[in-house]
Design a protein around this motif. Structure first.
Motif, PDB file in Angstrom:
ATOM      1  N   PRO A  43      -5.421  -7.445  12.742  1.00  0.00           N
ATOM      2  CA  PRO A  43      -4.518  -6.607  12.342  1.00  0.00           C
ATOM      3  C   PRO A  43      -3.532  -7.196  11.540  1.00  0.00           C
ATOM      4  O   PRO A  43      -3.322  -8.658  11.721  1.00  0.00           O
ATOM      5  CB  PRO A  43      -3.668  -6.389  13.774  1.00  0.00           C
ATOM      6  N   GLY A  44      -3.358  -6.656  10.295  1.00  0.00           N
ATOM      7  CA  GLY A  44      -2.570  -7.323   9.313  1.00  0.00           C
ATOM      8  C   GLY A  44      -3.521  -7.988   8.299  1.00  0.00           C
ATOM      9  O   GLY A  44      -2.984  -8.729   7.438  1.00  0.00           O
ATOM     10  N   GLY A  45      -4.803  -8.049   8.521  1.00  0.00           N
ATOM     11  CA  GLY A  45      -5.661  -8.768   7.601  1.00  0.00           C
ATOM     12  C   GLY A  45      -5.808  -8.064   6.299  1.00  0.00           C
ATOM     13  O   GLY A  45      -5.432  -6.723   6.245  1.00  0.00           O
ATOM     14  N   PHE A  46      -6.409  -8.670   5.171  1.00  0.00           N
ATOM     15  CA  PHE A  46      -6.369  -8.117   3.991  1.00  0.00           C
ATOM     16  C   PHE A  46      -7.622  -7.738   3.420  1.00  0.00           C
ATOM     17  O   PHE A  46      -8.797  -8.527   3.682  1.00  0.00           O
ATOM     18  CB  PHE A  46      -5.677  -8.917   3.089  1.00  0.00           C
ATOM     19  N   LEU A  47      -7.964  -6.846   2.819  1.00  0.00           N
ATOM     20  CA  LEU A  47      -9.311  -6.745   1.771  1.00  0.00           C
ATOM     21  C   LEU A  47      -8.937  -6.590   0.379  1.00  0.00           C
ATOM     22  O   LEU A  47      -7.955  -5.907  -0.064  1.00  0.00           O
ATOM     23  CB  LEU A  47      -9.755  -5.263   2.419  1.00  0.00           C
ATOM     24  N   PHE A  48      -9.595  -7.508  -0.377  1.00  0.00           N
ATOM     25  CA  PHE A  48      -9.581  -7.592  -1.827  1.00  0.00           C
ATOM     26  C   PHE A  48     -10.436  -7.087  -2.489  1.00  0.00           C
ATOM     27  O   PHE A  48     -11.771  -7.406  -2.040  1.00  0.00           O
ATOM     28  CB  PHE A  48      -9.148  -9.086  -2.193  1.00  0.00           C
ATOM     29  N   ILE A  49     -10.418  -6.053  -3.466  1.00  0.00           N
ATOM     30  CA  ILE A  49     -11.424  -5.483  -4.100  1.00  0.00           C
ATOM     31  C   ILE A  49     -11.413  -5.923  -5.652  1.00  0.00           C
ATOM     32  O   ILE A  49     -10.449  -6.459  -5.940  1.00  0.00           O
ATOM     33  CB  ILE A  49     -11.619  -4.052  -4.010  1.00  0.00           C
ATOM     34  N   GLY A  50     -12.332  -5.571  -6.370  1.00  0.00           N
ATOM     35  CA  GLY A  50     -12.262  -6.041  -7.694  1.00  0.00           C
ATOM     36  C   GLY A  50     -11.049  -5.227  -8.829  1.00  0.00           C
ATOM     37  O   GLY A  50     -10.843  -4.079  -8.375  1.00  0.00           O
ATOM     38  N   ASN A  51     -10.729  -5.594  -9.929  1.00  0.00           N
ATOM     39  CA  ASN A  51      -9.712  -4.908 -10.709  1.00  0.00           C
ATOM     40  C   ASN A  51     -10.150  -3.781 -11.207  1.00  0.00           C
ATOM     41  O   ASN A  51      -9.476  -3.122 -11.342  1.00  0.00           O
ATOM     42  CB  ASN A  51      -9.462  -6.007 -11.921  1.00  0.00           C
ATOM     43  N   SER A  52     -11.525  -3.544 -11.494  1.00  0.00           N
ATOM     44  CA  SER A  52     -11.944  -2.059 -11.833  1.00  0.00           C
ATOM     45  C   SER A  52     -12.239  -1.451 -10.688  1.00  0.00           C
ATOM     46  O   SER A  52     -12.861  -0.115 -10.870  1.00  0.00           O
ATOM     47  CB  SER A  52     -13.124  -2.438 -12.795  1.00  0.00           C
ATOM     48  N   GLU A  53     -12.197  -1.791  -9.528  1.00  0.00           N
ATOM     49  CA  GLU A  53     -12.576  -0.768  -8.334  1.00  0.00           C
ATOM     50  C   GLU A  53     -11.511  -0.166  -7.550  1.00  0.00           C
ATOM     51  O   GLU A  53     -10.318  -0.544  -7.739  1.00  0.00           O
ATOM     52  CB  GLU A  53     -13.397  -1.667  -7.324  1.00  0.00           C
ATOM     53  N   THR A  54     -11.588   1.056  -6.888  1.00  0.00           N
ATOM     54  CA  THR A  54     -10.687   1.755  -6.228  1.00  0.00           C
ATOM     55  C   THR A  54     -11.223   2.284  -4.962  1.00  0.00           C
ATOM     56  O   THR A  54     -12.328   2.361  -4.793  1.00  0.00           O
ATOM     57  CB  THR A  54     -10.229   2.598  -7.065  1.00  0.00           C
ATOM     58  N   LEU A  55     -10.362   2.301  -3.829  1.00  0.00           N
ATOM     59  CA  LEU A  55     -10.731   3.101  -2.776  1.00  0.00           C
ATOM     60  C   LEU A  55     -10.376   4.562  -2.753  1.00  0.00           C
ATOM     61  O   LEU A  55      -9.902   5.327  -1.526  1.00  0.00           O
ATOM     62  CB  LEU A  55     -10.294   2.467  -1.531  1.00  0.00           C
ATOM     63  N   ASP A  56      -9.954   5.227  -3.756  1.00  0.00           N
ATOM     64  CA  ASP A  56      -9.319   6.401  -4.052  1.00  0.00           C
ATOM     65  C   ASP A  56     -10.515   7.428  -3.445  1.00  0.00           C
ATOM     66  O   ASP A  56     -11.446   7.215  -3.553  1.00  0.00           O
ATOM     67  CB  ASP A  56      -9.362   6.867  -5.387  1.00  0.00           C
ATOM     68  N   LYS A  57      -9.862   8.288  -2.545  1.00  0.00           N
ATOM     69  CA  LYS A  57     -10.724   9.349  -1.949  1.00  0.00           C
ATOM     70  C   LYS A  57     -11.487   8.784  -0.676  1.00  0.00           C
ATOM     71  O   LYS A  57     -12.350   9.514  -0.104  1.00  0.00           O
ATOM     72  CB  LYS A  57     -11.419  10.232  -3.047  1.00  0.00           C
ATOM     73  N   ILE A  58     -11.370   7.470  -0.340  1.00  0.00           N
ATOM     74  CA  ILE A  58     -12.323   6.855   0.577  1.00  0.00           C
ATOM     75  C   ILE A  58     -11.256   7.232   1.931  1.00  0.00           C
ATOM     76  O   ILE A  58     -10.066   6.661   2.133  1.00  0.00           O
ATOM     77  CB  ILE A  58     -12.194   5.489   0.501  1.00  0.00           C
ATOM     78  N   ASN A  59     -11.863   7.749   3.055  1.00  0.00           N
ATOM     79  CA  ASN A  59     -11.033   8.044   4.403  1.00  0.00           C
ATOM     80  C   ASN A  59     -11.118   6.429   4.969  1.00  0.00           C
ATOM     81  O   ASN A  59     -12.015   6.235   5.497  1.00  0.00           O
ATOM     82  CB  ASN A  59     -11.687   9.037   4.946  1.00  0.00           C
ATOM     83  N   THR A  60      -9.971   5.801   4.977  1.00  0.00           N
ATOM     84  CA  THR A  60      -9.743   4.663   5.777  1.00  0.00           C
ATOM     85  C   THR A  60      -8.195   4.352   6.092  1.00  0.00           C
ATOM     86  O   THR A  60      -7.530   4.894   5.415  1.00  0.00           O
ATOM     87  CB  THR A  60     -10.213   3.480   4.688  1.00  0.00           C
ATOM     88  N   PRO A  61      -8.122   3.721   7.311  1.00  0.00           N
ATOM     89  CA  PRO A  61      -6.771   3.537   7.732  1.00  0.00           C
ATOM     90  C   PRO A  61      -6.350   2.404   7.043  1.00  0.00           C
ATOM     91  O   PRO A  61      -5.087   1.987   7.239  1.00  0.00           O
ATOM     92  CB  PRO A  61      -6.833   3.110   9.346  1.00  0.00           C
ATOM     93  N   LEU A  62      -6.811   1.775   6.263  1.00  0.00           N
ATOM     94  CA  LEU A  62      -6.256   0.434   5.576  1.00  0.00           C
ATOM     95  C   LEU A  62      -5.419   0.803   4.446  1.00  0.00           C
ATOM     96  O   LEU A  62      -5.339   2.076   3.923  1.00  0.00           O
ATOM     97  CB  LEU A  62      -7.326  -0.161   4.518  1.00  0.00           C
ATOM     98  N   HIS A  63      -4.154   0.417   4.201  1.00  0.00           N
ATOM     99  CA  HIS A  63      -3.004   0.760   3.667  1.00  0.00           C
ATOM    100  C   HIS A  63      -3.049   0.002   2.280  1.00  0.00           C
ATOM    101  O   HIS A  63      -3.610  -1.347   2.199  1.00  0.00           O
ATOM    102  CB  HIS A  63      -1.680   0.127   4.130  1.00  0.00           C
ATOM    103  N   GLN A  64      -2.940   0.643   1.104  1.00  0.00           N
ATOM    104  CA  GLN A  64      -3.073   0.132  -0.146  1.00  0.00           C
ATOM    105  C   GLN A  64      -1.781  -0.830  -0.589  1.00  0.00           C
ATOM    106  O   GLN A  64      -0.622  -0.024  -0.422  1.00  0.00           O
ATOM    107  CB  GLN A  64      -3.162   1.055  -1.344  1.00  0.00           C
ATOM    108  N   ILE A  65      -1.724  -2.052  -0.802  1.00  0.00           N
ATOM    109  CA  ILE A  65      -0.403  -2.800  -1.002  1.00  0.00           C
ATOM    110  C   ILE A  65      -0.457  -3.132  -2.337  1.00  0.00           C
ATOM    111  O   ILE A  65       0.624  -3.106  -2.816  1.00  0.00           O
ATOM    112  CB  ILE A  65      -0.832  -4.243  -0.167  1.00  0.00           C
ATOM    113  N   THR A  66      -1.411  -3.304  -3.277  1.00  0.00           N
ATOM    114  CA  THR A  66      -1.445  -3.199  -4.683  1.00  0.00           C
ATOM    115  C   THR A  66      -2.579  -2.504  -5.110  1.00  0.00           C
ATOM    116  O   THR A  66      -3.378  -2.178  -4.171  1.00  0.00           O
ATOM    117  CB  THR A  66      -1.540  -4.803  -5.156  1.00  0.00           C
ATOM    118  N   PRO A  67      -2.725  -2.198  -6.588  1.00  0.00           N
ATOM    119  CA  PRO A  67      -4.068  -1.489  -6.736  1.00  0.00           C
ATOM    120  C   PRO A  67      -5.174  -2.091  -5.911  1.00  0.00           C
ATOM    121  O   PRO A  67      -6.228  -1.316  -5.978  1.00  0.00           O
ATOM    122  CB  PRO A  67      -4.202  -1.496  -8.266  1.00  0.00           C
ATOM    123  N   THR A  68      -5.651  -3.544  -5.945  1.00  0.00           N
ATOM    124  CA  THR A  68      -6.661  -3.797  -5.387  1.00  0.00           C
ATOM    125  C   THR A  68      -6.577  -4.612  -4.221  1.00  0.00           C
ATOM    126  O   THR A  68      -7.615  -5.267  -3.758  1.00  0.00           O
ATOM    127  CB  THR A  68      -7.274  -4.843  -6.537  1.00  0.00           C
TER     128      THR A  68
END
Ligand SMILES: C[S@@+](CC[C@H](N)C(=O)[O-])C[C@H]1O[C@@H](n2cnc3c(N)ncnc32)[C@H](O)[C@@H]1O
Length: 116
Positions: free
Chosen positions: A85-110
């Motif tokens: 809980p409270g953990g972070f997922l970092f993805i690449g600068n050119s990637e997005t989770l747009d339209k992905i059904n996930t409970p993760l909250h977006q904190i910054t674009p990546t």
């Protein structure tokens, strides 16, 4: 070497050592920190990663953009199951989770965070 130059001096002094071979433009990581790191290979496509741990942070950069939407969604939800809980997922600068059904909250674009 270029990447570590940007680190604050306090962090460099605490965690970085010069290369054993002074001709090489490399740094070594201090032993206590190094002992906390383990390397394992896994296949992101496996139903289970074979990992029991939950992590503070997962870095998965420049990988998910190869996958189609259903595959990406499955993978993100597997990551979800491996974050504290409270953990972070970092993805690449050119990637997005747009339209992905996930409970993760977006904190910054990546950067995404598991709800606490
Ligand atoms: C473009 S590279 C990015 C490497 C690194 N994350 C970075 O940002 O520099 C994509 C990586 O995804 C890995 N990869 C692709 N499919 C994978 C899978 N099913 N399981 C594990 N790794 C995979 C490839 O081996 C490759 O190393």
């Amino acid at each position: 070497m270029q990447k570590v130059e940007e680190l604050p001096m306090q962090i460099k002094k605490k965690y970085l050592l010069k290369s054993k071979d002074s001709r090489k433009n490399l740094v070594r990581i201090e032993a206590d920190l190094r002992s906390m790191v383990s390397f394992r290979q896994l296949n992101l496509m496996d139903e289970k990663f074979g990992l029991r741990e939950a992590f503070d942070v997962i870095f998965c950069r420049n990988v998910i953009h190869y996958f189609d939407h259903p595959t990406k969604e499955r993978l993100i939800n597997k990551f979800y199951n491996h974050l504290i809980p409270g953990g972070f997922l970092f993805i690449g600068n050119s990637e997005t989770l747009d339209k992905i059904n996930t409970p993760l909250h977006q904190i910054t674009p990546t950067i995404y965070q598991m709800p606490i």
